[in-house]
Design an enzyme around this catalytic site. Sequence first.
Site, mmCIF file in Angstrom:
data_model
loop_
_atom_site.group_PDB
_atom_site.id
_atom_site.type_symbol
_atom_site.label_atom_id
_atom_site.label_comp_id
_atom_site.label_asym_id
_atom_site.label_seq_id
_atom_site.Cartn_x
_atom_site.Cartn_y
_atom_site.Cartn_z
ATOM 1 N N ASN A 10 0.868 -1.173 0.000
ATOM 2 C CA ASN A 10 0.000 0.000 0.000
ATOM 3 C C ASN A 10 0.908 1.226 0.000
ATOM 4 O O ASN A 10 1.509 1.560 1.019
ATOM 5 C CB ASN A 10 -0.891 -0.028 1.252
ATOM 6 N N SER A 12 3.440 -2.204 10.391
ATOM 7 C CA SER A 12 4.891 -2.336 10.576
ATOM 8 C C SER A 12 5.432 -3.713 10.193
ATOM 9 O O SER A 12 6.295 -4.250 10.882
ATOM 10 C CB SER A 12 5.280 -1.974 12.016
ATOM 11 N N LYS A 39 0.172 4.256 -0.259
ATOM 12 C CA LYS A 39 -0.437 5.440 0.369
ATOM 13 C C LYS A 39 -0.212 6.673 -0.520
ATOM 14 O O LYS A 39 -0.197 6.550 -1.736
ATOM 15 C CB LYS A 39 0.088 5.613 1.798
ATOM 16 N N HIS A 83 -9.576 1.579 5.020
ATOM 17 C CA HIS A 83 -8.289 1.627 5.716
ATOM 18 C C HIS A 83 -8.438 2.534 6.944
ATOM 19 O O HIS A 83 -9.202 3.504 6.916
ATOM 20 C CB HIS A 83 -7.217 2.177 4.769
ATOM 21 N N GLU A 110 -5.475 -4.680 10.673
ATOM 22 C CA GLU A 110 -4.409 -3.697 10.891
ATOM 23 C C GLU A 110 -4.661 -2.980 12.208
ATOM 24 O O GLU A 110 -5.438 -2.010 12.249
ATOM 25 C CB GLU A 110 -4.389 -2.665 9.750
ATOM 26 N N GLU A 166 -6.756 4.846 8.028
ATOM 27 C CA GLU A 166 -6.536 6.275 7.751
ATOM 28 C C GLU A 166 -7.781 6.907 7.145
ATOM 29 O O GLU A 166 -8.061 8.085 7.362
ATOM 30 C CB GLU A 166 -5.308 6.439 6.836
ATOM 31 N N GLY A 188 2.673 2.288 10.949
ATOM 32 C CA GLY A 188 3.648 3.361 10.807
ATOM 33 C C GLY A 188 4.379 3.692 12.101
ATOM 34 O O GLY A 188 5.047 4.713 12.201
HETATM 35 P P1 13P Z 1 3.075 0.389 7.793
HETATM 36 O O1 13P Z 1 3.551 -0.922 7.169
HETATM 37 O O2 13P Z 1 3.845 1.569 7.328
HETATM 38 O O3 13P Z 1 2.964 0.262 9.285
HETATM 39 O O4 13P Z 1 1.585 0.624 7.250
HETATM 40 C C1 13P Z 1 0.652 -0.403 7.363
HETATM 41 C C2 13P Z 1 -0.534 -0.045 6.577
HETATM 42 O O5 13P Z 1 -1.284 0.842 6.933
HETATM 43 C C3 13P Z 1 -0.784 -0.782 5.328
HETATM 44 O O6 13P Z 1 -2.034 -0.528 4.819
#
Ligand code: 13P
Length: 252
Positions: A10, A213, A12, A96, A168, A98, A174
Amino acid sequence: MSRIKLMCGNWKLHKTIAESVELATAVKNAVGPLRDVEVAVAPVFTALHAVAKRLEGSAVVLAAQNCFWEDQGAWTGEVSAKLLKDVGCKYVIIAHSERRQWFGETDAMASLKVRAALRNGLDPIYCVGETLAERDAGEAFHVVGRQLEGGLTDLTAKEAERLVIAYEPVWAIGTGRTASPQQAQEVHQFIRGKLSEKFGNAAEAIRIQYGGSVKPDNASLLMDQPDIDGALVGGASLKADDFLKIVKYRNS
Ligand code: 13P
């Protein structure tokens, strides 16, 4: 039931069209033919077309990061599942954390999006996961259960087989703080149980990815868990080398 693991990067809100094509090329060239794992990348909307072209003829498939629930109409600024199918996506990430946190997406919206994806021939990657406060309050299972109930409505067992669930935990995204393999497996097992209550045997076919992560050095222990069927990778998917080490976790 053996489920083929799905490793999805992803990206982003990162990378221009040229940078996305460069990364897609590196992933495509390094993965070669794939047998026991499926690899997907999810660039920004503006790079989807160029990346789709670059991935033609390769085993790497395309995913989008979001979609709208109507196919067309007066919806300024939205991108429909229908158009994502048209540009060459196989998967679409839905709800997601976010999107839930910053854009007010609810389980009810997710449900509309999941159905729009399925209706248009896309396989949804439906994201669930608790915040740190919810985990600390002992509510992780409750929250994930509620997200599954609210986001997966009016689906037949046949449609359900096409779902991918991404667990997640928000506190692991992150932050460099990964759920331990045991912590993740516990929730994945719970999710599979819920899916089985809802969809019967189809639950055995549904892939449940872990995200939060995931890095080259923790991928293999996570992927070895019986109910972890792949990874949704953020930060580490932006570097071809790291993402490829995760994809090829069995050799590391
Ligand atoms: P990270 O791997 O940067 O923690 O992000 C995970 C994520 O949100 C994947 O959709």
